[in-house]
Design an enzyme around this catalytic site. Structure first.
Site, mmCIF file in Angstrom:
data_model
loop_
_atom_site.group_PDB
_atom_site.id
_atom_site.type_symbol
_atom_site.label_atom_id
_atom_site.label_comp_id
_atom_site.label_asym_id
_atom_site.label_seq_id
_atom_site.Cartn_x
_atom_site.Cartn_y
_atom_site.Cartn_z
ATOM 1 N N ASP A 78 0.834 -1.196 0.000
ATOM 2 C CA ASP A 78 0.000 0.000 0.000
ATOM 3 C C ASP A 78 0.871 1.249 0.000
ATOM 4 O OD1 ASP A 78 -2.384 1.823 1.006
ATOM 5 O OD2 ASP A 78 -3.242 -0.151 0.651
ATOM 6 N N HIS A 115 -3.744 6.309 3.225
ATOM 7 C CA HIS A 115 -4.500 5.098 2.878
ATOM 8 C C HIS A 115 -3.966 3.882 3.624
ATOM 9 C CE1 HIS A 115 -5.813 1.852 -0.055
ATOM 10 N NE2 HIS A 115 -6.925 2.582 -0.016
ATOM 11 N N SER A 313 -11.580 -0.913 -0.151
ATOM 12 C CA SER A 313 -10.279 -1.016 0.539
ATOM 13 C C SER A 313 -10.480 -1.428 1.982
ATOM 14 C CB SER A 313 -9.557 0.338 0.517
ATOM 15 O OG SER A 313 -8.949 0.598 -0.701
#
Length: 513
Positions: A78, A115, A313
């Site tokens: 990620d 994120h 996600s």
């Protein structure tokens, strides 16, 4: 292009204002609010709390059985992990940083985008090391698999930029180093994808995840946040050999009668759709302070530590945590068996098509009672010899500062501009030989191995990159770094869960969901 302006002007202000109202009032009235002064929200009443989500998917029941993910490694490929409180108790390990940020020690491994930190906290966050029983305490912040080893493999930079070749390199590294340092990596969380429609039988990214699967790693992939604007799952969720996850809105209850699938969770086809769904609406995960997601979504902040976000996600992160719990309980399971158990024990939703929900919402209570069976997967396996350019779909990065000299990364070349030899790469991937020390396919991306950084685990060090023989030194990166030509403002946007909470739907243009 039209998508570049989605974050502009009054629309953003209006949406943030709406979300700010909802943040303080989810599922309860002010008269009944019992906001924790430590957490900044009521963990029992807020549907997005991980305490509530753990109850919905049965993780609380797993903790009561002593199952917390201990001994199982989850690799998060990620945008990095910032060691904020909740991710600093010793179960986060820095693997290699393969992102553009790796060239600056101040930005290496940490999450400037916001994120990766959010997802890491969902998978394996914890207030502190505790007993299994302590993880059932709503006053604590607890991820789905709080004792799992979370391996941070950073590929996305502070603005989300990443090329598909970097993601492939990250997957290759995880496979070849899955047994390092006692990490026992059994799960990959990949909340990333492209809009490529290249068949998975030849696609390089699909081949990379298939090889991880064949090497005993459950690959959990977000299905995408494009709703019914496309009937194709993102690549590589479209590959039948991974566990593709869609988002579910639990309405804050353990009962399934009121569960729905939000309209933005990507539709599939009868031939290929998500395998399961999991809670992915208004999820309260940890903030990475001053990250892009944090600064551009102030209305999504809750308390001082948390950020509320929605997307496939987040749903994928929930399932990655569940897979770690299942693998602690039954360590001999193959990836095919994990997938079969999670699908076979899922609960179907009312009036929701299989294209939206797959087999339904995961339920660890049932999964842990399942008897594993031999699974024969009839789907053909890929060759990986297709086009790297086609694997990118329409998502490209460019080098330059917006001037006429700006150049788009196109064609059968990797992120360094080196010719891509698909046949050689596929052969080396199958043999587990794409990495040699810190070099991937001849490109030096990291230093040679684990180093002692004084933490509970060692870390994998960075190295100076080279491209076509030229060193990409710090001075080169200011204003001339690779960036996503299609990104420009499609950040996690405030447009989910009735009115609307911030979500990661905008990441589809840059690949992050």
């Amino acid at each position: 292009m039209a998508t570049r302006a989605r974050w502009a002007g009054a629309r953003l202000s209006a949406v943030v204002a709406a979300s700010a109202v909802l943040v303080g009032s989810v599922g309860l009235t002010s008269a009944h609010a019992a906001v924790s002064p430590t957490l900044g929200y009521d963990a029992q009443a807020d549907k997005g709390s991980l305490y509530n989500i753990a109850g919905v998917v049965g993780a609380l029941d797993a903790y009561r059985l002593g199952i917390t993910g201990r001994g199982v490694g989850v690799a998060l490929i990620d945008t990095g992990v910032t060691r904020v409180a909740g991710l600093n108790s010793g179960n986060v390990v820095n693997g290699p940083d393969l992102s553009f940020d790796s060239q600056d020690p101040a930005t290496s491994n940490v999450d400037g985008f916001g994120h990766g930190t959010h997802l890491a906290s969902i998978i394996a966050g914890r207030t502190a090391v505790g007993t299994p029983a302590s993880y059932t305490d709503p006053a604590r912040f607890t991820g789905i698999a709080p004792d799992a080893n979370l391996v941070n493999v950073k590929v996305g930079s502070a603005n989300g930029d990443v090329d598909v070749s970097q993601v492939i390199a990250g997957i290759n590294w995880v496979v070849e180093h899955r047994r390092d340092e006692g990490l026992n990596i059994r799960v990959i969380n990949l909340s990333y994808g492209t809009d490529s429609v290249q068949p998975s039988q030849v696609d390089p990214l699909a081949y990379a995840v298939e090889q991880a699967w064949l090497n005993g790693i459950v690959v959990v992939v977000a299905g995408g946040n494009e709703g019914d604007s496309t009937t194709n799952l993102a690549n590589p969720a479209s590959d039948p050999h991974v566990l593709a996850v869609g988002a579910m809105d639990s309405a804050g209850t353990v009962a399934t009668a009121d569960d729905t699938v939000p309209s933005w969770s990507t539709d599939g086809t009868d031939a290929r759709h998500v395998d399961v769904t999991a809670p992915g609406v208004s999820v309260l995960g940890l903030r990475s302070p001053a990250s892009a997601a944090d600064t551009q979504n102030p209305g999504a902040r809750v308390g001082t530590q948390f950020l509320r976000g929605s997307g496939t996600s987040q749903a994928a992160a929930v399932v990655s945590g569940e897979a770690a719990l299942l693998l602690q309980a039954m360590p001999n399971l193959t990836p095919d068996q994990v997938k079969q158990i999670l699908m076979g024990s899922a609960s179907g939703l009312n009036n929701v098509s299989a294209r939206m929900e797959g087999s339904g919402t995961t339920d660890l209570r049932q999964a842990l009672r399942s008897v594993p069976r031999t699974v024969v997967d009839p789907a053909p396996w890929g060759t990986g010899t297709g086009s790297l350019e086609a694997s990118r779909g329409s998502f490209h990065i460019v080098v330059g500062d917006g001037t006429a000299e700006e150049t788009t990364l196109l064609g059968e070349v990797d992120v360094f501009g080196r010719a891509w030899n698909a046949v050689q790469w596929a052969r080396d991937t199958q043999k587990g030989k794409t990495w040699r020390d810190g070099a991937w396919m001849g490109n030096t991306l990291t230093a040679r191995g684990w180093t002692n950084t004084g933490e509970a685990h060692k870390s994998w060090p960075t190295a100076t990159w080279t491209s076509a023989g030229a060193v990409l030194a710090d001075g080169e990166w200011a204003g001339r770094m690779w960036r996503d030509g299609e990104w420009a403002g499609r950040m996690w946007r405030d447009s989910a869960w009735s009115g609307r909470m911030w979500r990661s739907g905008g990441f589809s243009s840059a690949g992050w969901f």
